[in-house]
Design a protein around this motif. Structure first.
Motif, PDB file in Angstrom:
ATOM      1  N   GLY A  26       0.787  -1.232   0.000  1.00  0.00           N
ATOM      2  CA  GLY A  26       0.000   0.000   0.000  1.00  0.00           C
ATOM      3  C   GLY A  26       0.814   1.274   0.000  1.00  0.00           C
ATOM      4  O   GLY A  26       0.241   2.370   0.093  1.00  0.00           O
ATOM      5  N   ILE A  27       2.112   1.164  -0.075  1.00  0.00           N
ATOM      6  CA  ILE A  27       2.955   2.345  -0.160  1.00  0.00           C
ATOM      7  C   ILE A  27       3.978   2.143  -1.270  1.00  0.00           C
ATOM      8  O   ILE A  27       4.285   1.014  -1.643  1.00  0.00           O
ATOM      9  N   ALA A  28       4.463   3.261  -1.763  1.00  0.00           N
ATOM     10  CA  ALA A  28       5.569   3.201  -2.721  1.00  0.00           C
ATOM     11  C   ALA A  28       6.844   3.062  -1.901  1.00  0.00           C
ATOM     12  O   ALA A  28       7.406   4.055  -1.434  1.00  0.00           O
ATOM     13  N   ALA A  52      17.428   4.696   4.197  1.00  0.00           N
ATOM     14  CA  ALA A  52      16.799   5.719   3.370  1.00  0.00           C
ATOM     15  C   ALA A  52      16.576   5.201   1.953  1.00  0.00           C
ATOM     16  O   ALA A  52      17.068   4.133   1.581  1.00  0.00           O
ATOM     17  N   THR A  53      15.868   5.986   1.164  1.00  0.00           N
ATOM     18  CA  THR A  53      15.620   5.579  -0.219  1.00  0.00           C
ATOM     19  C   THR A  53      16.915   5.520  -1.010  1.00  0.00           C
ATOM     20  O   THR A  53      17.000   4.802  -2.000  1.00  0.00           O
ATOM     21  N   ASN A  73      13.712  -3.334  -2.788  1.00  0.00           N
ATOM     22  CA  ASN A  73      12.608  -2.586  -3.399  1.00  0.00           C
ATOM     23  C   ASN A  73      11.697  -3.488  -4.223  1.00  0.00           C
ATOM     24  O   ASN A  73      10.487  -3.286  -4.268  1.00  0.00           O
ATOM     25  N   ALA A  74      12.270  -4.453  -4.882  1.00  0.00           N
ATOM     26  CA  ALA A  74      11.476  -5.338  -5.735  1.00  0.00           C
ATOM     27  C   ALA A  74      10.463  -6.138  -4.919  1.00  0.00           C
ATOM     28  O   ALA A  74       9.384  -6.471  -5.407  1.00  0.00           O
ATOM     29  N   TYR A  94       9.461  -3.265  16.024  1.00  0.00           N
ATOM     30  CA  TYR A  94       8.455  -2.683  15.153  1.00  0.00           C
ATOM     31  C   TYR A  94       9.084  -2.136  13.887  1.00  0.00           C
ATOM     32  O   TYR A  94      10.151  -1.507  13.918  1.00  0.00           O
ATOM     33  N   CYS A  95       8.374  -2.327  12.807  1.00  0.00           N
ATOM     34  CA  CYS A  95       8.741  -1.764  11.515  1.00  0.00           C
ATOM     35  C   CYS A  95       8.042  -0.410  11.361  1.00  0.00           C
ATOM     36  O   CYS A  95       6.881  -0.253  11.760  1.00  0.00           O
ATOM     37  N   ASN A  96       8.741   0.545  10.794  1.00  0.00           N
ATOM     38  CA  ASN A  96       8.178   1.884  10.584  1.00  0.00           C
ATOM     39  C   ASN A  96       8.473   2.355   9.165  1.00  0.00           C
ATOM     40  O   ASN A  96       9.574   2.141   8.646  1.00  0.00           O
ATOM     41  N   ALA A  97       7.489   2.990   8.567  1.00  0.00           N
ATOM     42  CA  ALA A  97       7.667   3.584   7.242  1.00  0.00           C
ATOM     43  C   ALA A  97       7.301   5.056   7.322  1.00  0.00           C
ATOM     44  O   ALA A  97       6.160   5.397   7.639  1.00  0.00           O
ATOM     45  N   ARG A  98       8.283   5.895   7.082  1.00  0.00           N
ATOM     46  CA  ARG A  98       8.085   7.348   7.163  1.00  0.00           C
ATOM     47  C   ARG A  98       8.245   7.955   5.775  1.00  0.00           C
ATOM     48  O   ARG A  98       9.288   7.767   5.128  1.00  0.00           O
TER      49      ARG A  98
END
Length: 120
Positions: A26-28, A52-53, A73-74, A94-98
């Motif tokens: 649900g996220i890029a 980071a990206t 990423n794949a 915990y996993c976090n996506a910012r």
């Protein structure tokens, strides 16, 4: 709908290793800074590591080089390789996506957590 699902936790003896995974949907994935946090009983949640990206990584200094964060990423998946585990590493991880545009955790997403228990 954004989902972060952690896996890979468990019970391990001191000195052992575990590899945690965080599958994001649900996220890029490539536009988020991903991180691992942990919360031990009776303590506040603390930051463990981030990627980071650009794939640059940062770690809490207390880890003394025992953990390695990585991302695919794949597969929209982040990993945390934990070596030389110590009883003090016992916590829920915990996993976090910012999102990259946010400088705080306020707009971030969290997984449900995975328990890591290290026996002495």
């Amino acid at each position: 709908q954004v989902q972060l699902v952690e896996s890979g936790g468990g019970l391990v003896q001191a000195g052992g290793s575990l590899r945690l995974s965080c599958k994001a949907s649900g996220i890029a994935f490539s536009t988020y800074t991903m991180g691992w946090y942990r919360q031990a009983p009776g303590k506040q949640r603390e930051w463990v590591a981030s990627i980071a990206t650009s794939r640059s990584t940062n770690y809490a200094s207390s880890l003394k080089g025992r953990f390695t964060i990585s991302g695919d990423n794949a597969k929209n998946t982040m990993y945390l390789q934990m070596n030389s585990l110590e009883p003090e590493d016992t916590a829920v991880y915990y996993c976090n996506a910012r999102p990259n545009w946010s400088m705080t955790l306020q707009n971030s997403y969290w997984g449900q957590g995975t328990q890591v228990t290290v026996s002495s």
